[in-house]
Write an enzyme that holds these catalytic residues in place. Structure first.
Site, PDB file in Angstrom:
ATOM      1  N   ASP A   1      52.161  42.925 116.225  1.00  0.00           N
ATOM      2  CA  ASP A   1      53.611  42.758 115.824  1.00  0.00           C
ATOM      3  C   ASP A   1      53.878  44.160 114.603  1.00  0.00           C
ATOM      4  O   ASP A   1      52.870  44.514 114.314  1.00  0.00           O
ATOM      5  CB  ASP A   1      53.795  41.542 115.420  1.00  0.00           C
ATOM      6  CG  ASP A   1      55.509  41.351 115.604  1.00  0.00           C
ATOM      7  OD1 ASP A   1      55.974  40.110 115.818  1.00  0.00           O
ATOM      8  OD2 ASP A   1      56.255  42.111 115.715  1.00  0.00           O
TER       9      ASP A   1
HETATM   10  C1  GLC Z   1      59.600  42.561 115.426  1.00  0.00           C
HETATM   11  C2  GLC Z   1      59.257  41.240 116.202  1.00  0.00           C
HETATM   12  C3  GLC Z   1      58.649  41.304 117.551  1.00  0.00           C
HETATM   13  C4  GLC Z   1      59.028  42.586 118.294  1.00  0.00           C
HETATM   14  C5  GLC Z   1      58.503  43.860 117.432  1.00  0.00           C
HETATM   15  C6  GLC Z   1      58.762  45.322 117.954  1.00  0.00           C
HETATM   16  O1  GLC Z   1      59.232  42.547 114.288  1.00  0.00           O
HETATM   17  O2  GLC Z   1      58.734  40.223 115.475  1.00  0.00           O
HETATM   18  O3  GLC Z   1      58.999  40.159 118.284  1.00  0.00           O
HETATM   19  O4  GLC Z   1      58.705  42.845 119.514  1.00  0.00           O
HETATM   20  O5  GLC Z   1      59.002  43.773 116.061  1.00  0.00           O
HETATM   21  O6  GLC Z   1      60.194  45.600 117.815  1.00  0.00           O
END
Ligand code: GLC
Length: 718
Positions: free
Chosen positions: A288
């Site tokens: 993440d």
């Molecule tokens: C965010 C979210 C995740 C998302 C990622 C990319 O912090 O937790 O669900 O896919 O960043 O944008």
């Protein structure tokens, strides 16, 4: 997945330098450079906490431009981008990767396509209330067709985090509190996104997230600790991720949270033993955002070098925007602190997915030409409207709805004409101007209405519509709320409208269950609309005016008050089940039951259930029940089948959803609805960490929601 690419992967690996291998692990985010000294994220923080105004922020943004780090790309230091969704930019960067780097390895473009790319359909929590896997595949397919036109190869979805605490803002992004519904929703989205052939230009990789149990953060606070028995984790939270892997999802995103003290990004038990070992997953994992570096904040890593080592050893293949791998893996390998074999495994996983997407043979899978006709087609809007209608839940109706033709509507509340709010909290590719508000729809359809700014105007209207609830930024990521009560302004508005003596309909916009005991008691009609997407206003009028018969059913429990959170239907009985007498499990100051239970939803018609029958078959139970439409119009009824294991070596929930079916019944029609429940599905993880069904009495409950069922007890031996 097949092994057809292994020879090519190994041949390429053998040519790659250490730097080129590490470059494949690097995912760059949309970083902005401009006339500001701080990072884009810090600028956002400055706006959110008021250090700069929205106008100042917009002015700074106007002067900013995206930095794609092309020099790093040419040097083979970037393998993927996150957040780029236009064909021109994607193809320009892809051309650099393919034609100007030494090995020409194509880029992988990831994007958050959570509930649509440009044609925003209802938020996932809303769409889950349709209980309709066929629909979920259709809208997933639409999202893929549009997103791939924008150059997207992988979506960071479906999110299948079971969420039982309405304080958590990201309950909006998944399919609610039940593992079976999250499993079915996730599987349908994997099928929709990936299609039959991932090499097709309109197919994109599904990245299942957030692995695992992100929805059970303590106190409903985002990113907070998760601490639970491994039995509960396996019984209630892991099944949806497993279902998506078995359905062929080719990517997984570990969650921000820890599980029992070990952050998911550094959790070998989770990512090696379960995901790769038990489930046989051979796709890729992507962290993440910044999660690798955040292992330092967690306190599992002493610095970013340590975090990079632990996460790569754990099996986090790609580093999303923390730049920890690109900064430290070379030295870690050269110093012997990290084996190159471990690095090779992650590079191979990423190359495998790039091959499966057909990117080596066809790195340019979209074009500006294709984009021109890809978005917001009439068919896309029709699907978005149909999905929104099926996602809405009629919570109350005391003969107010449907509104007869010709009645003049008095419309109140900002949300009735806030197009952007209809998009919901995760709609990066969405445009406010694409959305149809309630007011827009009335105008376009010639419905007599006044968009009122004072209650005096109510005198000229027949039916009053109160659009209340949450704005979209009150749910979604980093949007946990310590109070989920409906706002006092909304309550005051509804009360004022009720005082006029006119018929009042409440239309609720929200991304989570709200505590609405006041509305449940006082409002004559309540339509739960959630955040319905681009066709919001048209779909809402379809239901309010009776063109469509609502059929949605809640996939999350609606508590009386925040103090009851987490509140969910599949709860344990306890030794002192809540009741009238003092010494039982209950609250002194709040009823024990929810305002609206899981599975609840009304219709413009009515249904009668009778004749429940449960029979043992060779490998499961055959359950049948009769359902009759006793009303004046046809409708879809979502028939739900729950089971309770009355006695087990661990206590079991008072009921668990084991099957459901949506059936259309014309007025007066009746149908015998059947379910088959495999004995395997009646098992649970016992104290010895073994899964299986135990002999004993089971209660089978079938009905229109989790609180109104016909019940039959049956003894089962193994
Ligand atoms: C965010 C979210 C995740 C998302 C990622 C990319 O912090 O937790 O669900 O896919 O960043 O944008």
């Amino acid at each position: 997945m097949g092994k057809q690419y292994e020879a090519k992967i190994n041949a390429l690996l053998s040519k790659m330098t250490l730097e080129e291998k590490i470059g494949q692990l690097q995912q760059c985010g949309p970083s902005l450079v401009g006339a500001f000294e701080v990072s884009f994220d810090e600028l956002l923080d400055m706006m959110f906490d008021g250090r700069i105004s929205k106008e100042e922020f917009d002015k700074l943004m106007a002067g900013a431009k995206q930095d794609f780090h092309e020099d790093d790309l040419r040097a083979g230091k970037i393998g993927s981008y996150n957040g780029i969704g236009d064909a021109e930019t994607v193809n320009r960067l892809q051309k650099i990767a393919v034609e100007e780097t030494r090995l020409g390895i194509p880029l992988l473009f990831g994007y958050d396509v959570i509930h649509g790319f440009r044609t925003m359909t209802p938020i996932p929590l809303a769409e889950s209330c349709a209980w309709d896997p066929t629909l979920w595949v259709e809208t997933g397919r639409l999202a893929a067709q549009e997103a791939t036109a924008g150059g997207v190869h992988m979506t960071f979805a479906p999110m299948v985090d079971v969420a039982k605490d309405a304080r958590w803002g990201r309950v909006s992004e998944g399919a609610g509190e039940d593992a079976l519904l999250n499993s079915d929703y996730g599987v349908a989205k994997v099928k929709g996104y990936q299609g039959e052939d991932l090499t097709k230009p309109d197919a994109m990789v599904a990245c299942v997230k957030h692995f695992a149990a992100y929805g059970s953060g303590e106190a409903g606070r985002d990113y907070n600790r998760v601490d639970m028995s491994l039995q509960r984790l396996r019984d209630e939270y892991l099944p949806p991720y497993e279902a998506c892997i078995k359905a062929g999802a080719r990517a997984v995103m570990p969650a921000f949270n820890d599980i029992n003290g070990v952050p998911c990004s550094a959790n070998k038990w989770l990512l090696r033993d379960i995901l790769r070992g038990e489930w046989g997953f051979d796709g890729m994992t992507v962290s993440d955002a910044n999660a690798v570096a955040e292992c330092v904040n967690h306190g599992i890593a002493s610095d970013r070098r340590d975090a990079a080592r632990q996460c790569l050893e754990t099996g986090v293949d790609m580093d999303m925007t923390s730049n920890s791998y690109i900064a430290h893996i070379k030295e870690l390998v050269e110093s012997g602190a990290l084996s190159e074999k471990t690095l090779d495994e992650s590079v191979a996983n990423i190359l495998r997915v790039k091959h499966e997407l057909g990117l080596f043979e066809n790195p340019y899978q979209t074009s500006v030409e294709r984009e021109k006709t890809a978005y917001l087609t009439p068919e896309a809007r029709q699907l978005a409207r149909r999905s929104a209608v099926k996602s809405m839940v009629l919570l109350k109706n005391e003969n107010v709805l449907p509104i007869a033709a010709g009645k003049k509507l008095g419309i109140f509340g900002k949300l009735a004409d806030s197009r952007g709010e209809m998009l919901g909290p995760w709609a990066i590719g969405g445009h406010s101007e694409d959305c149809v508000s309630i007011v827009d729809a009335c105008k376009a359809q010639g419905i007599p209405y006044i968009y009122c700014d004072s209650t005096e105007q109510a005198a000229d209207c027949d039916v009053l519509i109160a659009a209340v609830g949450e704005t979209k930024d009150l749910s979604g990521e980093a949007a946990s709320r310590a109070s989920i009560e409906l706002g006092s302004e909304d309550i005051a508005l509804v009360q004022t409208l009720l005082d006029t003596g006119k018929a009042v309909v409440v239309v609720l916009f929200n991304g989570r269950p709200l505590a609405i005991p006041y509305l449940a008691e006082k409002a004559p009609a309540i339509l739960e609309a959630w955040f319905p997407g681009v066709e919001a206003g048209n779909a809402i009028l379809d239901v309010l005016l009776g063109r469509e018969n609502p059929s949605g059913k809640l996939t999350t429990t609606f508590p009386h008050t925040t103090g009851q959170c987490p509140m969910y239907y599949a709860h344990m009985n306890t030794g002192r089940p809540g009741g009238k007498s003092k010494f039982t499990s209950k609250y002194l100051d709040t009823p024990l039951e929810p305002v609206y239970p899981f599975g609840y939803g009304l219709s413009y018609t009515s249904y009668k259930y009778w004749g429940l029958a449960v029979e043992k078959a060779a490998n499961g139970l055959n359950v049948t029940v009769y359902v009759k439409n006793t009303g004046e119009r046809g409708g879809d009824e979502i028939v739900q089948c729950y089971v309770r294991d009355l006695v087990g070596s661990r206590v079991r929930p008072v009921k668990e959803l084991k099957a459901y079916k949506k059936v259309f019944l014309s007025a007066g029609a009746e149908e015998c609805v059947g379910f088959h429940i495999a004995y395997e599905d009646l098992g649970f993880w016992n104290n010895d960490m073994h899964y299986g069904m135990e002999p004993g009495d089971f209660v089978v409950s079938v009905g229109s929601n989790s609180a109104q069922t016909l019940n039959q007890t049956i003894y089962l031996d193994c």
